[in-house]
Write an enzyme that holds these catalytic residues in place. Structure first.
Site, mmCIF file in Angstrom:
data_model
loop_
_atom_site.group_PDB
_atom_site.id
_atom_site.type_symbol
_atom_site.label_atom_id
_atom_site.label_comp_id
_atom_site.label_asym_id
_atom_site.label_seq_id
_atom_site.Cartn_x
_atom_site.Cartn_y
_atom_site.Cartn_z
ATOM 1 N N GLU A 182 9.219 1.300 10.961
ATOM 2 C CA GLU A 182 10.322 2.237 10.715
ATOM 3 C C GLU A 182 9.717 3.630 10.757
ATOM 4 O OE1 GLU A 182 13.481 -0.535 9.900
ATOM 5 O OE2 GLU A 182 13.563 1.646 9.891
ATOM 6 N N CYS A 241 13.983 10.241 6.799
ATOM 7 C CA CYS A 241 13.882 9.906 8.226
ATOM 8 C C CYS A 241 15.230 9.936 8.914
ATOM 9 C CB CYS A 241 13.248 8.535 8.373
ATOM 10 S SG CYS A 241 14.100 7.265 7.438
ATOM 11 N N GLU A 275 10.016 16.230 15.026
ATOM 12 C CA GLU A 275 10.555 16.038 13.681
ATOM 13 C C GLU A 275 9.953 17.073 12.728
ATOM 14 O OE1 GLU A 275 9.112 12.578 11.532
ATOM 15 O OE2 GLU A 275 11.169 12.143 10.934
ATOM 16 N N LYS A 308 0.863 -1.179 0.000
ATOM 17 C CA LYS A 308 0.000 0.000 0.000
ATOM 18 C C LYS A 308 0.913 1.247 0.000
ATOM 19 C CE LYS A 308 -2.298 3.419 2.231
ATOM 20 N NZ LYS A 308 -2.009 4.324 1.136
HETATM 21 P P1 NDP Z 1 2.175 8.472 7.586
HETATM 22 O O1 NDP Z 1 2.377 7.684 8.796
HETATM 23 O O2 NDP Z 1 1.112 9.482 7.561
HETATM 24 O O3 NDP Z 1 1.880 7.540 6.298
HETATM 25 C C1 NDP Z 1 2.643 6.408 6.012
HETATM 26 C C2 NDP Z 1 1.771 5.379 5.321
HETATM 27 O O4 NDP Z 1 0.775 4.912 6.235
HETATM 28 C C3 NDP Z 1 0.998 5.940 4.126
HETATM 29 O O5 NDP Z 1 0.936 4.970 3.118
HETATM 30 C C4 NDP Z 1 -0.372 6.210 4.705
HETATM 31 O O6 NDP Z 1 -1.410 6.229 3.743
HETATM 32 C C5 NDP Z 1 -0.521 5.013 5.625
HETATM 33 N N1 NDP Z 1 -1.543 5.157 6.656
HETATM 34 C C6 NDP Z 1 -2.206 6.260 7.047
HETATM 35 N N2 NDP Z 1 -3.084 5.959 8.034
HETATM 36 C C7 NDP Z 1 -2.969 4.632 8.255
HETATM 37 C C8 NDP Z 1 -3.593 3.721 9.152
HETATM 38 N N3 NDP Z 1 -4.521 4.114 10.027
HETATM 39 N N4 NDP Z 1 -3.228 2.421 9.126
HETATM 40 C C9 NDP Z 1 -2.282 1.995 8.271
HETATM 41 N N5 NDP Z 1 -1.657 2.809 7.391
HETATM 42 C C10 NDP Z 1 -1.987 4.109 7.385
HETATM 43 O O7 NDP Z 1 3.590 9.097 7.306
HETATM 44 P P2 NDP Z 1 3.976 10.122 6.188
HETATM 45 O O8 NDP Z 1 3.390 9.705 4.925
HETATM 46 O O9 NDP Z 1 3.685 11.477 6.664
HETATM 47 O O10 NDP Z 1 5.562 9.861 6.102
HETATM 48 C C11 NDP Z 1 6.468 10.605 6.753
HETATM 49 C C12 NDP Z 1 6.916 9.899 8.021
HETATM 50 O O11 NDP Z 1 7.524 8.655 7.724
HETATM 51 C C13 NDP Z 1 7.957 10.711 8.744
HETATM 52 O O12 NDP Z 1 7.661 10.825 10.097
HETATM 53 C C14 NDP Z 1 9.231 9.927 8.553
HETATM 54 O O13 NDP Z 1 10.202 10.078 9.524
HETATM 55 C C15 NDP Z 1 8.746 8.532 8.450
HETATM 56 N N6 NDP Z 1 9.684 7.730 7.688
HETATM 57 C C16 NDP Z 1 10.449 6.797 8.329
HETATM 58 C C17 NDP Z 1 11.402 6.079 7.656
HETATM 59 C C18 NDP Z 1 12.231 5.034 8.325
HETATM 60 O O14 NDP Z 1 12.818 4.205 7.650
HETATM 61 N N7 NDP Z 1 12.338 5.030 9.637
HETATM 62 C C19 NDP Z 1 11.635 6.288 6.240
HETATM 63 C C20 NDP Z 1 10.792 7.296 5.661
HETATM 64 C C21 NDP Z 1 9.847 7.977 6.379
HETATM 65 P P3 NDP Z 1 -1.976 7.580 3.050
HETATM 66 O O15 NDP Z 1 -0.977 8.651 3.282
HETATM 67 O O16 NDP Z 1 -2.139 7.196 1.636
HETATM 68 O O17 NDP Z 1 -3.274 7.907 3.689
#
Ligand code: NDP
Length: 525
Positions: A260, A294, A392, A187
Site C-alpha cells: 500500500e 495516502c 506526492e 515492524k
Molecule cells: P517509508 O517507506 O520510508 O517507511 C515505511 C516503513 O518501511 C517504515 O516502518 C520504515 O522503517 C520501513 N522501511 C524502511 N526501509 C525499509 C526497507 N529497506 N525494507 C523494509 N522496510 C523498510 O514510508 P514513510 O514512513 O515515509 O511513510 C509515508 C509513505 O507511506 C507515503 O508515501 C504514503 O503515501 C505511504 N502510505 C501509504 C498508505 C496506503 O495505504 N497506501 C497509507 C499510509 C502511508 P523506518 O522508518 O523505521 O526506518
C-alpha cells in the site's frame, strides 16, 4: 498545547514510565532508538534497536506458537478479534493520547484511527467464519469427480507500517492475518513505535495467546529486510521506493506481499457540483492529518464554469481552519511528523512559487504553533514540470486547476504514475459513477474525499501503478493471508479411458467427454 510549558507528558494520560514499560524489550545490543514527539520535539523515550538476529529469533518464537492458535478454530479467533475491537474502543482516551504524542496530529484525526480499527475488527470478527470454510468447486467431470478447496494460514505474517497512521496501519492488516490463524510480527516506523507496542498488548488482553504477536522496533533498513527473509508473507505500507525494495526481496524469497504505497490523488469538481459542499470536502480531504494521508487529494480539477466560485469557497474554508497541538478536541490541523518532513513540504511549495505558482493561502511554517506545523496551503498555476505537480507532497498542500470538460478532467486525473484514490463531486450520482469507471485508481469516492471508500471495510482498498499491489479490507484483504489447497477426488478410479480401448478410440471418447463437459459448464453458468 504551548511548547514552552514543561513536559508534554503533563497534558497526557501517559507517563514517561508507562511509555518506558511499553518499549522495555531489549535486543541483542544495548543500542536504543530515541523517540521524539513532534509536539515539542522533546525526547519521550527510547526503544530497542533490533538487529537481524533479534528479528530472526522473534519470528522463530511466534512461529512456535502459531499451530496452537490455528487449532483454536476460526470461531474462537473471530470472537477474540471482535473483543479486541471492543478493547480499542474502551481504551480510546489513552490510545488517542499516545497516537497524538507520537504523531502530533489533532485529536479528531487520531480518533479516525481508533474508529477505523474498531470497524475493521468488528467486520472481520463477524465475517471470519464465512471467509474461512471449505468450498466445494466444480470437478473435472461432474458426477465422476469433485473438488473441494481448503484453506490454511500462511504461517507468520510480517506487517511493516509507516508513521502517519500508527494505530490503523499497524493493525488493519494484522487483524485479518490473525483471524486467518497466522502469527504476526509487526515492524512500526522508528518514529512511532509506542502505539504498535500498546495495541499489541491489547491483543493479548483480548485473548490472543501470549507471544503470538511481536513488535520488532528498529531502523527500517535493518529490521525490514531481515523480517522479509524470515516471514511467509509481508504486508507493507509506506513509500513507493521502499515498496519496490520490499517487493524485490519478497520476490527473491518467493513469498507473497501486498504494498500500500503513495498517491497523488485527484479530486474532480464537475459543472453540476455544489461548490460549497465540494469545497468542504476538499478541505477535509486535503488537510486531514495535515495532509499526511495516502488517500488525501493533492490535485483538484474544477470545471471552468465553477472554478472561481469553488476557489472562493475553498480558500475561505481553509483560512477558517485553526492550527494547534492539543490533547483536547479543538484545533483542526496539527503538526507534521518531524523537521525533515516540514523542510520537504516547505521546499516543494517554495519551488512551485519560484516557478510562477500563486499561493492563495498558507505557504508558511508556523513554529509559533509547534516546531513542525505548516499552514494549510492552496496553490494555483503550478508549472507541470514542478515536483509539486506530480510528486506526492504528503503535507497540507493542494493545487487547483481549471478544466474545460469532463474528458480533460479525467485525462489530467489519469496523467499520473500513481493510482490510489480519486474523488468526483457532482449533483448527479449516476454521472459520477460513470466517470469513476474511467479513472485509473483503486478507489473512487463520489461526493466524499476518501472516508466513504476507506470505511467501506467490506470492499477492497489499494492502488494501481506506483500506488501498490494487492488489496486490504474485505474478503480480498483476508485472502492474502491464506494458502488454498484443492482436494480433487476421482469417484470411480482414475480419469482415464479404459485400458482396453485403442488410442484412437480413447481419443474420440475424450473429445466427446470434453464436449459434454463444455455443454454442462455453459448450461450451469
Ligand atoms: P517509508 O517507506 O520510508 O517507511 C515505511 C516503513 O518501511 C517504515 O516502518 C520504515 O522503517 C520501513 N522501511 C524502511 N526501509 C525499509 C526497507 N529497506 N525494507 C523494509 N522496510 C523498510 O514510508 P514513510 O514512513 O515515509 O511513510 C509515508 C509513505 O507511506 C507515503 O508515501 C504514503 O503515501 C505511504 N502510505 C501509504 C498508505 C496506503 O495505504 N497506501 C497509507 C499510509 C502511508 P523506518 O522508518 O523505521 O526506518
Amino acid at each position: 498545547m504551548n511548547a514552552s510549558t514543561g513536559s508534554v507528558f503533563d497534558e497526557t494520560r501517559f507517563s514517561a514510565d508507562r511509555l518506558g514499560s511499553l518499549g522495555g524489550a531489549t535486543g541483542s545490543t544495548d543500542e536504543r532508538l530515541r523517540v521524539r514527539t513532534p509536539i515539542t520535539d522533546e525526547e519521550i523515550g527510547t526503544v530497542a534497536s533490533f538487529q537481524p538476529d533479534d528479528v530472526e529469533r522473534a519470528v522463530e518464537r511466534v512461529r512456535e506458537r502459531q499451530p496452537a492458535w490455528e487449532a483454536m478454530g476460526i470461531q474462537t479467533r473471530a470472537e477474540i478479534v471482535d473483543r479486541f475491537g471492543d478493547l480499542v474502543s474502551n481504551r480510546r482516551a489513552q490510545l488517542l493520547d499516545l497516537v497524538q504524542l507520537e504523531t502530533g496530529k489533532t485529536r479528531q484525526h487520531a480518533l479516525e484511527e481508533v474508529l477505523d480499527i474498531v470497524l475493521t475488527a468488528s467486520y472481520y470478527g463477524a465475517a471470519g467464519p464465512k471467509l474461512f470454510g471449505d468450498e466445494r468447486r466444480r470437478g473435472a467431470i461432474p458426477g465422476a469427480s469433485d473438488a473441494v478447496v481448503t484453506y490454511d494460514p500462511v504461517g507468520v505474517v510480517g506487517v511493516i507500517a509507516p508513521w502517519n497512521y500508527p494505530l490503523t496501519l499497524s493493525m488493519t492488516d494484522a487483524i485479518p492475518a490473525l483471524l486467518a490463524g497466522n502469527a504476526v510480527v509487526c515492524k512500526p516506523d522508528e518514529r512511532t513505535p509506542y502505539t504498535a507496542l500498546a495495541v499489541a498488548s491489547l491483543l493479548e488482553e483480548a485473548g490472543v495467546p501470549d507471544g503470538l504477536v511481536r513488535v520488532v522496533t528498529g531502523d527500517g533498513s535493518t529490521v525490514g529486510p531481515s523480517l522479509i527473509d524470515a516471514v511467509d508473507y509481508v504486508a507493507f505500507t509506506g513509500g513507493t521506493e521502499t515498496g519496490r525494495t520490499v517487493a524485490e526481496r519478497a520476490g527473491r524469497n518467493l513469498i507473497g506481499c501486498s504494498l500500500e504505497l503513495g498517491g497523488k490523488n485527484p479530486l474532480l469538481v464537475l459543472d453540476d457540483a455544489d461548490v460549497e459542499v465540494a469545497a468542504r470536502g476538499a478541505v477535509k480531504g486535503a488537510f486531514t492529518n495535515a495532509g499526511q494521508l495516502c488517500l488525501a487529494p493533492e490535485r483538484v480539477y474544477v470545471h471552468e464554469d465553477r472554478y472561481e466560485a469553488f476557489l472562493d469557497a475553498f480558500v475561505g474554508e481553509t483560512r477558517a481552519l485553526t492550527l494547534g497541538c492539543s490533547f483536547e478536541y479543538g484545533p483542526d490541523v496539527g503538526s507534521l511528523i518531524d523537521g525533515a518532513h516540514a523542510e520537504r513540504v516547505g521546499t516543494s511549495v517554495d519551488e512551485a512559487r519560484d516557478s510562477g505558482a500563486s499561493v492563495l493561502t498558507g505557504g508558511r511554517r508556523r513554529r509559533d504553533v509547534g516546531p513542525f506545523v505548516y499552514e494549510p496551503t492552496i496553490v494555483t498555476d503550478v508549472d507541470a514540470d514542478c515536483p509539486l505537480a506530480s510528486e506526492e507532497t504528503f503535507g497540507p498542500v493542494v493545487s487547483v486547476s481549471p478544466v474545460s470538460s469532463v474528458d480533460e478532467a479525467v485525462d489530467r486525473a489519469n496523467d499520473s504514475a500513481y493510482g490510489l484514490n480519486a474523488s468526483v463531486w457532482t449533483g448527479n450520482v449516476e454521472r459520477g459513477r460513470e466517470i469513476a469507471r474511467q479513472i485509473d485508481c483503486g478507489t473512487v469516492c463520489i461526493n466524499d474525499p476518501y472516508t466513504v471508500g476507506w470505511a467501506a471495510v467490506d470492499a477492497p482498498m489499494g492502488g494501481v501503478g506506483d500506488s501498490g499491489l494487492g488489496r486490504r479490507h474485505g474478503p480480498e484483504g483476508f485472502d492474502r493471508f491464506v494458502e488454498s489447497r484443492t482436494i480433487a477426488t476421482a469417484r470411480y478410479g482414475p480419469l482415464e479411458p479404459p485400458a482396453s480401448l485403442s488410442n484412437r478410440t480413447a481419443a474420440r471418447l475424450l473429445a466427446v467427454l470434453t464436449g459434454v463437459q463444455r455443454r454442462i459448464v455453459r448450461w450451469r453458468s
